[in-house]
Design a protein around this motif. Structure first.
Motif, short mmCIF file in Angstrom:
data_model
loop_
_atom_site.label_atom_id
_atom_site.label_comp_id
_atom_site.label_asym_id
_atom_site.label_seq_id
_atom_site.Cartn_x
_atom_site.Cartn_y
_atom_site.Cartn_z
N GLN A 330 0.83 -1.20 0.00
CA GLN A 330 0.00 0.00 0.00
C GLN A 330 0.87 1.26 0.00
O GLN A 330 0.58 2.23 -0.70
CB GLN A 330 -0.92 -0.02 1.22
N SER A 331 1.96 1.23 0.76
CA SER A 331 2.82 2.42 0.83
C SER A 331 3.47 2.73 -0.51
O SER A 331 3.85 3.87 -0.76
CB SER A 331 3.91 2.20 1.89
N CYS A 332 3.62 1.72 -1.34
CA CYS A 332 4.20 1.91 -2.67
C CYS A 332 3.15 2.12 -3.75
O CYS A 332 3.49 2.24 -4.94
CB CYS A 332 5.07 0.71 -3.04
N GLY A 333 1.88 2.13 -3.37
CA GLY A 333 0.81 2.26 -4.36
C GLY A 333 0.62 1.02 -5.21
O GLY A 333 0.09 1.09 -6.31
N LEU A 334 1.04 -0.14 -4.68
CA LEU A 334 1.00 -1.39 -5.45
C LEU A 334 0.09 -2.44 -4.83
O LEU A 334 0.14 -3.61 -5.21
CB LEU A 334 2.42 -1.97 -5.57
#
Length: 432
Positions: A330-334
């Motif tokens: 989630q932190s990487c937008g993935l």
């Protein structure tokens, strides 16, 4: 093409899928299509997952991979010593070849230990050729990587032009994407942060920045005052940040990356794991720098777990595993693509041995992974459905030649920088 992972203990990290004993995972064209106790797929390539734990690949969202050649040299260093050594002494001697070989071998090392997604926080900042070498190295590794360009860290050219240049090179790349490594208000002006966040949004780039406080600074509050907190920014470390400011990050939907080994050993202070959770933040975990700490996620999970349990008895083993998988995705937008063994997501999957004497017998898979797991258990790794490690060995690449290149790189830099490699180096921080 179909691949069937057959008969494994599935720790999916997806509440809807759950944990499944002796079950199958079907992958087709790089995507997970089914997870069930029994899957009939006679046309699939079968990977025997019996005596294996099947789980999503780990995600390291903050590593300065260019420092791989100096592994272990800074085990005794404080943060000021590390900064003086790596940035002040050796970095000026890095050539593009040094960046390439360190980044490639460092990325392969991470992959070997089950890290299928890694954010490479680049701040060698020597020139375009060095940046291009880092990107080329990440592309040469069969893994999901994010090139986080720390433009502005003494770069001898325009930051905006540099970001646009690298962004155009990575446009359309599926496995290697880009983020922007920002300087925070501790390192530059609020006007610069404002302008760079605006450009990041224009280019569709997520951002990452290092932050912390000695108790007198309030960097998060300053960013919030100027409307600069974003749900696309990951804040690294955050030691010393107040509970109030952690709540500001949670309210903004920002992420936080904790590097527990580095923070405890280098004098940053206690990791903010428990305080972040209390503030409504889901922490994530990262390695940071291998000159000082191990490069595998098992070590990071264990350090974060022990540190927090020592403070208040909090956390459960599954929390740590979620920090290193779904929360990090989630932190990487993935998170729509990776972070859990979920039908519809890319097959970024690792298989851990359960018959190894260091973990046998495995009674609680999650507890075993977090309390006793190590890189030697990583038997098989898939990235987007491609098998990149099988039977405990990476599938492709001439590692012997790459190791020789890395040793030559390290020795040349050490000679040029006049630093010893016998464990006697005691770098002295320069006064401000």
């Amino acid at each position: 093409m179909k691949t069937l992972l057959s008969g494994g203990t599935v720790v999916s990290m997806d509440p809807a899928v759950g944990d499944l004993d002796r079950s199958d995972v079907l992958v087709e064209n790089g995507v997970i299509v089914k997870v069930a106790e029994r899957i009939d797929a006679p046309d699939a390539q079968v990977i025997d997952a019996s005596d294996r734990i099947v789980l999503p690949g780990f995600i390291d969202n903050h590593r300065h991979t260019w420092q791989t050649a100096f592994r272990g040299i800074g085990a005794d260093w404080t943060f000021p010593q590390w900064a003086a050594a790596m940035h002040g002494t050796v970095k000026p001697h890095y050539t593009p070849e040094d960046v390439y070989v360190a980044t490639l071998l460092g990325r392969l090392e991470a992959l070997h230990s089950g890290i299928t997604t890694m954010l490479d926080w680049y701040h060698v900042a020597q020139g375009h050729e060095h940046e291009d070498a880092a990107v080329a190295a990440l592309r040469a590794a069969p893994a999901r990587s994010i090139f986080c360009l720390g433009a502005g860290w003494a770069a001898p050219h325009s930051v905006d032009d540099d970001i646009r240049r690298v962004r155009s090179k990575l446009d359309g790349d599926d496995l290697v994407t880009m983020a922007w490594g920002l300087r925070g208000v501790e390192d530059t002006s609020i006007d610069t942060v404002t302008r760079e966040l605006k450009l990041a949004a224009e280019l569709g780039l997520r951002t990452s920045l290092h932050t912390g406080s000695d108790g007198t600074q309030r960097p998060i509050a300053e960013l919030r005052e100027h409307g600069l907190l974003r749900n696309t920014t990951t804040f690294v470390h955050a030691n010393g940040i107040s509970d109030e400011e952690l709540r500001m990050l949670a309210d903004a939907g920002s992420s936080i990356s904790i590097s527990p080994d580095v923070e405890l050993k280098m004098g940053f202070g206690s990791p903010v794991t428990g305080r972040a959770l209390a503030a409504g933040l889901r922490p994530t975990l990262s390695i940071d720098v291998v000159p000082s700490v191990a490069g595998d996620m098992f070590s990071a999970m264990r350090a974060a777990f022990a540190a927090q349990r020592g403070l208040d008895g909090g956390l459960r083993a599954r929390d740590l595993l979620q920090f290193a998988t779904l929360d990090a995705a989630q932190s990487c937008g993935l998170d729509a693509r990776t972070g859990s063994v979920t039908p519809g997501k890319d097959a970024d999957i690792i298989l851990l041995r359960t018959d190894d004497l260091t973990v046998f017998p495995v009674t609680d898979p999650v507890g075993t992974i977090v309390s006793a797991g190590h890189a030697g258990l990583v038997d098989t790794v898939l990235v987007a459905g491609r098998v990149v490690k099988r039977d405990g060995a990476l599938v492709d690449g001439d590692l012997s030649a790459l190791k020789s290149r890395l040793l030559a790189s390290r020795n040349r830099i050490a000679t040029a920088a006049d630093v010893p490699l016998d464990g006697s180096w005691d770098p002295q921080p320069t006064s401000a």
